[in-house]
Design an enzyme around this catalytic site. Structure first.
Site, short mmCIF file in Angstrom:
data_model
loop_
_atom_site.label_atom_id
_atom_site.label_comp_id
_atom_site.label_asym_id
_atom_site.label_seq_id
_atom_site.Cartn_x
_atom_site.Cartn_y
_atom_site.Cartn_z
N HIS A 1 -6.79 -9.70 4.04
CA HIS A 1 -5.59 -10.38 4.55
C HIS A 1 -5.97 -11.55 5.45
O HIS A 1 -5.34 -12.59 5.44
CB HIS A 1 -4.72 -9.41 5.37
CG HIS A 1 -3.78 -8.59 4.56
ND1 HIS A 1 -2.69 -9.12 3.91
CD2 HIS A 1 -3.76 -7.27 4.28
CE1 HIS A 1 -2.03 -8.16 3.27
NE2 HIS A 1 -2.66 -7.02 3.48
N SER B 1 0.81 -1.22 0.00
CA SER B 1 0.00 0.00 0.00
C SER B 1 0.84 1.27 0.00
O SER B 1 0.42 2.29 -0.53
CB SER B 1 -0.92 0.01 1.22
OG SER B 1 -1.90 -0.98 1.07
N ASP C 1 -8.80 -4.18 2.81
CA ASP C 1 -7.53 -4.90 2.74
C ASP C 1 -7.30 -5.75 3.98
O ASP C 1 -6.90 -6.91 3.87
CB ASP C 1 -6.41 -3.87 2.58
CG ASP C 1 -5.03 -4.49 2.64
OD1 ASP C 1 -4.69 -5.25 1.73
OD2 ASP C 1 -4.29 -4.20 3.60
MG MG Z 1 -4.25 1.61 3.42
ZN ZN Z 2 -2.52 -5.14 2.56
#
Ligand code: MG
Ligand code: ZN
Length: 532
Positions: free
Chosen positions: A301, A89, A297
């Site tokens: 994960h 990121s 995200d």
């Molecule tokens: Mg981020």
């Molecule tokens: Zn990530």
């Protein structure tokens, strides 16, 4: 050859002139980043909107449907940073913010490690106002990439100092821990007690700093109002620094369940975005605002499908709000994209629970049953996914790990999973999740992230989990995947290109409807900001 050059040169000039003549209405640029929101994630949101029998999405119409219905454009964009295949990121955010290739895990730097002026800094130079909003923490990679320059994303204390020096007008997120002096870790200290008053008990007070800098005080001296809860945020005027959590803000499931509670002190992503827009529109010269839905995200994960859906809904309502705000504003360009894809997610058909045969009225089925060879998935599973009541992270870290040691048994884990999710596991499955070291499918390896990797060679191929200290969430995901009709291929990022949506004046949004790389997307966004 010479003629070619002249023609190319001319057409280039002509294009430029056109943009200048007609595209100069764009004053405001709003970039919305769904962290980890690849096409797979958007696919879940769209399937849920259109097919879940009890979808919560009004008129079954997502914000993405709206962008396109209302004349927006869609493109696709590659995200890789300099010299490698897959991005993190920090590098991706940096590429969006600078339009230049970055190195892995760098913040606001080019591939060689030199600081690069970001879109936000350029906007300030042109006299515009700027803002950063994230539901993770302010110094986390994505917002950091827009207002800091550091060799590594983990240098969050230094990132906080950078952010304060760059000075966006509005900064709303979590992560108080990087803004307060180390002395606050002593509860008897004057600074702790002062902060306790200031935050009104809304935020846990603990510092990660290793120095005595009180960045809150420094922010105040620079003219920022401070906010630590919703009421303070609502009441604030002008420049605003809001830090609503010690580290990350609450996860999407928690937000869904507390949204209508009168006791809620923490603002939602949508509420923070609304406040940012309110402050930023006071500048006649316009503004640049980056809004991040950062926990799509994190859910991916952990391969936590239910949580990921709630995170997507949080992004969806925020984009909806921004579209409402921007409707009838040709002077505002809204861009929605992701920094990368996470988890290798998919809704998948299987050979489990095969459908029973049934009659169909069609003439092709006269004297023949309709009985597909596979289970292609009942859309009602999407409602079951939505019905999850707790994130996997909370389930393990917040519940299971807090039980007395002798109660941390497979039976108790199965009970918790079956209480908080609609996908039941057996005691034997719970035992397999807890006994990861003994699982014969697992062997240890090493990842580029510097964390240990546990590749699982299962029936659907390699399955990488990069947190060996706690891969129980991913293993739970594995156990319920067949019932959820989903697959997860990894606990990390993939190089799958992400989608780009843009809506603004025809001239401003046109460049985004293309096959892009994120450095190009960043440059186009910068051009829109600079185009006075
Ligand atoms: Mg981020
Ligand atoms: Zn990530």
């Amino acid at each position: 050859m010479l003629v070619c050059l002249i023609i190319t040169g001319c057409s280039g000039l002509h294009e430029r002139a056109t943009v200048k003549d007609h595209g100069n209405q764009t004053r405001n640029v709003i970039l919305i980043v769904g962290d980890g929101m690849g096409p797979e994630q958007l696919g879940l949101l769209l399937s849920y909107a259109r097919q879940a029998p009890d979808t919560v999405i009004g008129e079954r119409r997502t914000a993405f449907d709206r962008i396109m219905d209302e004349g927006g454009v869609m493109g696709i964009s590659l995200t890789y940073p300099s010299g490698v295949l897959v991005t993190d990121s920090a590098a991706s955010g940096t590429q969006l913010a600078t339009g230049k290739f970055a190195g892995s895990e760098m913040i606001g730097a080019d591939k060689d490690g030199n600081p690069v002026e970001t879109i936000l800094e350029k906007a300030i130079k042109t006299g515009k106002s700027t803002g950063l909003v994230s539901d993770t923490r302010l110094t986390h990679a994505t917002p950091a990439a827009f207002a800091a320059h550091q060799a590594h994303r983990d240098m969050e204390n230094d990132i906080a100092v950078d952010m304060l020096n760059v000075g966006p007008d509005v900064m709303l997120s979590g992560g108080l821990r990087h803004w307060i002096p180390q002395e606050t870790n002593d509860k008897d200290s004057a600074v702790y007690q002062k902060l306790e008053q200031l935050t009104q008990g809304a935020v846990k007070i603990k510092s990660k700093r290793t120095d005595s800098r009180n960045l809150l005080e420094e922010a105040r001296e620079k003219g920022y109002a401070l906010a630590f809860n919703r009421a303070q945020m609502d009441a604030a005027q002008g420049k605003l620094l809001g830090l609503f959590a010690y580290s990350a803000m609450p996860d999407g499931i928690t937000v869904t369940h507390s949204q209508d509670s009168p006791d809620r002190t923490i603002p939602t992503l949508k509420e923070m975005s609304a406040k940012a827009l309110q402050v930023l529109t006071e500048n006649d010269k316009g503004f640049f605002l980056m809004i991040e839905a950062g926990m799509i995200d994190w859910a991916a994960h952990n391969n936590d499908t239910g949580l990921m859906l709630h995170e997507l809904l949080r992004l969806n309502e925020t984009v909806d709000y921004v579209l409402d705000w921007a409707s009838d504003r040709e002077d505002s360009l809204v861009i929605v994209t992701a920094d990368h894809t996470t988890g290798g997610f998919g809704i998948s058909y299987s050979a489990n629970d095969l459908p029973v045969g049934r009659q169909l009225p069609g003439i092709l089925f006269k004297g023949r049953e309709f009985k597909p060879n596979y289970n292609f998935g009942n859309p009602a599973v999407l409602d079951k996914i939505y019905s999850q009541k707790m994130s996997y992270y909370e389930l393990f870290r917040g519940q299971f790990d807090r039980l007395p040691k002798d109660q941390q048994t497979p039976a108790r884990l199965a009970e918790l999973v079956n209480q908080y999710t609609a996908f039941a596991i057996s005691e034997a499955q719970a035992a397999a999740i807890l006994a990861t070291e003994e699982n014969p499918y697992y062997t240890e390896g090493h990842s580029s992230l510097g964390d240990k990797v546990v590749p699982k060679m299962g029936p659907t191929g390699a399955f990488f989990v990069y947190q060996t200290d706690d891969n129980r969430q991913n293993l739970l995901a594995r156990e319920v995947a067949a019932d959820q009709m989903v697959v997860w291929n990894t606990g990390s990022h993939t190089a799958t290109p992400v989608l780009v949506f843009a809506k603004g004046s025809p001239e401003a949004m046109a460049p985004f409807g293309n096959v892009l790389h994120h450095t190009q997307l960043g440059r186009y966004a910068i051009e829109a900001v600079m185009n006075q």
